[in-house]
Design a protein around this motif. Structure first.
Motif, PDB file in Angstrom:
ATOM      1  N   TRP A 319       0.832  -1.202   0.000  1.00 20.18           N
ATOM      2  CA  TRP A 319       0.000   0.000   0.000  1.00 20.18           C
ATOM      3  C   TRP A 319       0.866   1.250   0.000  1.00 20.18           C
ATOM      4  CZ3 TRP A 319      -5.142  -0.988  -0.404  1.00 20.18           C
ATOM      5  CH2 TRP A 319      -5.566  -2.267  -0.057  1.00 20.18           C
ATOM      6  N   PHE A 330      -5.425   4.982   1.427  1.00 17.19           N
ATOM      7  CA  PHE A 330      -4.603   3.798   1.189  1.00 17.19           C
ATOM      8  C   PHE A 330      -4.771   3.403  -0.279  1.00 17.19           C
ATOM      9  CE2 PHE A 330      -4.499   3.748   5.660  1.00 17.19           C
ATOM     10  CZ  PHE A 330      -3.533   2.855   6.084  1.00 17.19           C
ATOM     11  N   GLU A 331      -3.711   3.547  -1.045  1.00 17.19           N
ATOM     12  CA  GLU A 331      -3.745   3.213  -2.479  1.00 17.19           C
ATOM     13  C   GLU A 331      -3.072   1.862  -2.688  1.00 17.19           C
ATOM     14  OE1 GLU A 331      -4.888   3.709  -6.303  1.00 17.19           O
ATOM     15  OE2 GLU A 331      -5.153   5.311  -4.829  1.00 17.19           O
ATOM     16  N   ASP A 332      -3.803   0.945  -3.298  1.00 20.56           N
ATOM     17  CA  ASP A 332      -3.320  -0.415  -3.553  1.00 20.56           C
ATOM     18  C   ASP A 332      -2.236  -0.400  -4.634  1.00 20.56           C
ATOM     19  OD1 ASP A 332      -3.035  -3.140  -3.932  1.00 20.56           O
ATOM     20  OD2 ASP A 332      -4.929  -3.359  -5.014  1.00 20.56           O
ATOM     21  N   ILE A 385     -10.065   3.602   1.073  1.00 14.74           N
ATOM     22  CA  ILE A 385      -9.290   2.438   0.630  1.00 14.74           C
ATOM     23  C   ILE A 385      -9.535   2.286  -0.858  1.00 14.74           C
ATOM     24  CG2 ILE A 385      -8.924  -0.042   0.866  1.00 14.74           C
ATOM     25  CD1 ILE A 385      -9.854   0.182   3.739  1.00 14.74           C
TER      26      ILE A 385
END
Length: 645
Positions: A319, A330-332, A385
Motif C-alpha cells: 500500500w 490507502f492506495e493499492d 481504501i
C-alpha cells in the motif's frame, strides 16, 4: 532481664524478644508461623568472659569530640551484611525493647556523655580500656587459632564450631547435623511447607548448602507459592512498575506480553529477563506516544493496517499511504513480491483522488454545515481504501459481508466508516470521456457525502450537534445523490485538473422519476400490472425514514392492495434516490430558488435531529403541501420534456 535472639522457623527472619517473653509462643509477623521464645541459659559471668568460643566484639569508634549524645540514647546494633538488622519480636516491650542493646555487640554499657566535671576523663579511660581488651582478644585468637589443624572443625581450634555461612570453611558439626536431621525427621511425611523450610534453615545454619536447597524445594512441592521458601531460594515477586502503569493508561493494553509474569515469583535469572523486557516495552510505548503526538492520524492508520491484514486476499498486498487532513488514503500497489504499480503512478493517482475528495469536502462544509455552526473533528480522519482492480474490490466487500451490486464502483462501510472503491470507470452508458468520468467520480462524491455527513453529525463539533443523528432515508440518499450529480469541465487554467460542478440535474434519476409518474409507459411496470403512479407526494416523502416506511408509503397510495404491494416491492428501494435528489434540485432551482431558504432551514433542524413533518411544516409555514406537490411534479414533467428523448 536482657533480650533474647529468636529465629522464625518459617521464613528465617531474626528478631529480638524481651526477656519477659521467655518460654512463650508467638506468631511471626512476617509469615504467621509459630515462634517459641527460648529460655536463656544461665552461666557464670566469669566463665562466659573466659570462653574463647566467640571472638570479642569490635570496639566502637570513639565519638567525635563535638558530638552531643542525649542521656540514655543507645547506639544501634551493627547490621549483618546477610540478614540485616534484627527486628523486635511481637509482644516485646515496645520500641525500647527493639532498641535495647545486645550484650554481644557493644562490649560496654550504653551511656550518654557526662557534662559534669571529670566526664572527659571517664570517656578517655573507657576508650583506653576498650583498646586494651581488643589487643588481648587479637592475641588470644592468634594463639588459639594456630594450635589446631586447618580444616578440622572438631579437633582444630575453637573458632567457629557451627560452621555454615560466614564460618571458617570447616564442615558441619555434629550438633549442626543433629539439628538438621531432627528437623528433617519432623518434616518427612508431613507435607508441611513450613516444616520443610525449617529443615532447610537448619541445614543452612549447619553449612549444608545442597541439603538446604533440597529442603526448600521440597517445601515448594508442598505449596508452590510458599513465600518463606521462595525467599530462601532467591526468588523475587515481579509486578509492573508505576511508570509502566502510567503508560498502560496512555496506550490501552500494551503490556499483554508481560501479563504472564505479573504477581509471580521468579528466579533471579527470569526476574532479570522480565525487568529488561519491561524496559523494552516501555521504550516502544514512548516511541508510539511520540508518533501519536507528531501525527494525529497515527492510531487510525494502524487500525486500518490491522483490518487489511485480517482480510483474505488483501493481507499480502502493498500500500501507498497518504495523509492529508481530513483524509487518510490507502492506495493499492498490488501483491507483495509480484508486479506492482510504479510509485510514480500511485503517487499521481493518490494526488488526483485527494484533490477530488478535498474539493468535495470543501463544497459540503461551505454549502451545508458551516452556515449552521457544524464542523468535523479533524483529529479523526476520513479513510479511503482505493483498490487496484475489480477482483480486489469484490474480495474485500465479500470479506466484510457487504452486499454490493455488481455495477457499484464504491461504497461507504457504515461500521468501519471507510469509503472503499476501485480504480474503474462507470460502464453503464456510452458518451464522451468526461461524461463517463463525471459519472464515475460522481459515485465517489455520493459515497463521500455519506462519509462526511456521518462524521459531522455523529462525531463532529459544534453547539448544534447531538450524540447521534441518523437522517431519514430519503434525505440521506437525496443529499448524497444531489452532491454526486456532477458536471466536469476541462479548464486549461487549472493545469490539467478537472473542474467539478456539483448539484447538477441528474438525467438518469430524472428518467426514473418519469417512469414513476407514468408506469403505463414504463415496460417493467406495465408488465407487472402497475397502472397507477407510484411517485409519492411531499407528505408521504417525509414519512420515508427507512426501507420499510418507504414501502408502506408507496403501498398506501393504491386502492388495490396487491398492486400496491407489487409497486412497493419493485420500486421502494430506488424511490429515495430519484425522488430525494430531485426534491433537493426542485427546492434550490424552482423559480430561481423560491424555496431554497425554507429548505435550508429545515435541513439545519434535521442536522440537529429534528426532521419530523411538523418541523418541515414550520419551515414551510403558509405553504400547502398539496400545492407544493403539484408544483414539484409539474416542474419534473417540464424537465423530462427538455432532457429526455
Amino acid at each position: 532481664m536482657g533480650s533474647i535472639d529468636v529465629t522464625c522457623p518459617g521464613c528465617g527472619e531474626e528478631f529480638e524478644a524481651g526477656g519477659e517473653l521467655a518460654g512463650q509462643t508467638l506468631d511471626c509477623p512476617e509469615c504467621g508461623a509459630k515462634i517459641t521464645v527460648p529460655k536463656p541459659k544461665s552461666a557464670p559471668a566469669k566463665a562466659q568472659a573466659k570462653s574463647p568460643a566467640k571472638s570479642p566484639a569490635k570496639a566502637p569508634p570513639p565519638p567525635d569530640e563535638d558530638e552531643e549524645i542525649e542521656e540514655g540514647e543507645f547506639e544501634p546494633e551493627e547490621a549483618s551484611p546477610s540478614r540485616g538488622r534484627k527486628k523486635a519480636a511481637p509482644g516485646s516491650a515496645g520500641r525500647e525493647g527493639a532498641r535495647r542493646a545486645s550484650s554481644k555487640t557493644a562490649g560496654r554499657k550504653p551511656s550518654g556523655r557526662k557534662t559534669g566535671p571529670g566526664g572527659s576523663k571517664k570517656l578517655v579511660i573507657g576508650l583506653c580500656s576498650a583498646g586494651v581488651v581488643l589487643i588481648i582478644a587479637i592475641a588470644l585468637i592468634a594463639v588459639v587459632g594456630g594450635g589446631g589443624k586447618s580444616g578440622d572443625g572438631d579437633k582444630g581450634g575453637k573458632g567457629n564450631k557451627e560452621g555454615g555461612p560466614g564460618g571458617s570453611g570447616s564442615g558441619p558439626t555434629k550438633e549442626g547435623r543433629s539439628k538438621y536431621e531432627k528437623a528433617l525427621a519432623e518434616a518427612q511425611g508431613a507435607e508441611d511447607p513450613a516444616l520443610w523450610t525449617e529443615a532447610g534453615n537448619a541445614a543452612e545454619t549447619a553449612g549444608m548448602k545442597d541439603e538446604a536447597k533440597a529442603a526448600w524445594e521440597k517445601a515448594l512441592e508442598c505449596k508452590k507459592d510458599f513465600k518463606p521458601a521462595l525467599k530462601k531460594l532467591g526468588y523475587r515477586q515481579y509486578s509492573l512498575s508505576s511508570e509502566a502503569g502510567e503508560y498502560e493508561l496512555a496506550g490501552g493494553r500494551p503490556f499483554a506480553e508481560l501479563e504472564e509474569y505479573i504477581d509471580k515469583w521468579l528466579s533471579p535469572e527470569d526476574y532479570a529477563k522480565t525487568v529488561k523486557l519491561e524496559k523494552e516495552v516501555i521504550a516502544r510505548i514512548k516511541a508510539d506516544l511520540q508518533k501519536r503526538a507528531d501525527n494525529p492520524f497515527y492510531d487510525a492508520s494502524r487500525q486500518v493496517e490491522r483490518v487489511l491484514a485480517t482480510r483474505e486476499g488483501l493481507n499480502s498486498r502493498a500500500w501507498n499511504v497518504k495523509e492529508e487532513k481530513p483524509y487518510l488514503v490507502f492506495e493499492d500497489k498490488g501483491p507483495k513480491g509480484g508486479k506492482q504499480i510504479d510509485d510514480v503512478v500511485t503517487e499521481r493517482k493518490l494526488g488526483d483522488k485527494l484533490r477530488m475528495l478535498k474539493t468535495m469536502y470543501k463544497y459540503l462544509m461551505e454549502r451545508f454545515f458551516t452556515p449552521v455552526g457544524l464542523k468535523l473533528d479533524e483529529r479523526n480522519p476520513l479513510v479511503i481504501i482505493s483498490l487496484q482492480d475489480r477482483k480486489a474490490f469484490d474480495d474485500l466487500h465479500r470479506e466484510m459481508n457487504m452486499p454490493v451490486p455488481p455495477f457499484a464502483l464504491a461504497y461507504f462501510h457504515r461500521i468501519h466508516k471507510y469509503i472503499i472503491l476501485y480504480n474503474g470507470a462507470f460502464e453503464g452508458s456510452g458518451g464522451s470521456y468526461l461524461e463517463n468520468k463525471a459519472a464515475s467520480d460522481g459515485v465517489v462524491w455520493h459515497e463521500g457525502t455519506h462519509q462526511v455527513v456521518n462524521a459531522v453529525l455523529n462525531r463532529g463539533t459544534g453547539e448544534n450537534t447531538s450524540e447521534s443523528v441518523d437522517l431519514p432515508y430519503w434525505m440521506n440518499e437525496g443529499i448524497a445523490e444531489y452532491v454526486g450529480s456532477l458536471e466536469l469541465e476541462d479548464d486549461p487554467d487549472s493545469e490539467g485538473n478537472d473542474v467539478y460542478k456539483p448539484g447538477c440535474l441528474n438525467v438518469m434519476r430524472l428518467r426514473e422519476f418519469w417512469a414513476a409518474l407514468h408506469p403505463d409507459r414504463f415496460p417493467m411496470a406495465k408488465q407487472a400490472g402497475i397502472k397507477t403512479s407510484y411517485a409519492v407526494d411531499v407528505e408521504r416523502l417525509l414519512e420515508c425514514h427507512s426501507h420499510e416506511t418507504t414501502a408502506r408509503a408507496i403501498a398506501k397510495m393504491y386502492k388495490d392492495p396487491s398492486e400496491g404491494e407489487k409497486a412497493a416491492a419493485m420500486f421502494g428501494t430506488g424511490l429515495p434516490y430519484y425522488q430525494g435528489t430531485l426534491f433537493f434540485y426542485f427546492c434550490y432551482n424552482f423559480e430561481n430558488g423560491k424555496y431554497a431558504e425554507r429548505f435550508n432551514k429545515y435541513l439545519a433542524n434535521s442536522f440537529k435531529g429534528f426532521y419530523y413533518p411538523e418541523n418541515f411544516n414550520e419551515a414551510f409555514k403558509g405553504v400547502d403541501l398539496g400545492d407544493l406537490t403539484k408544483e414539484w411534479f409539474a416542474y419534473i414533467e417540464d424537465l423530462c420534456k427538455k432532457h429526455l428523448r
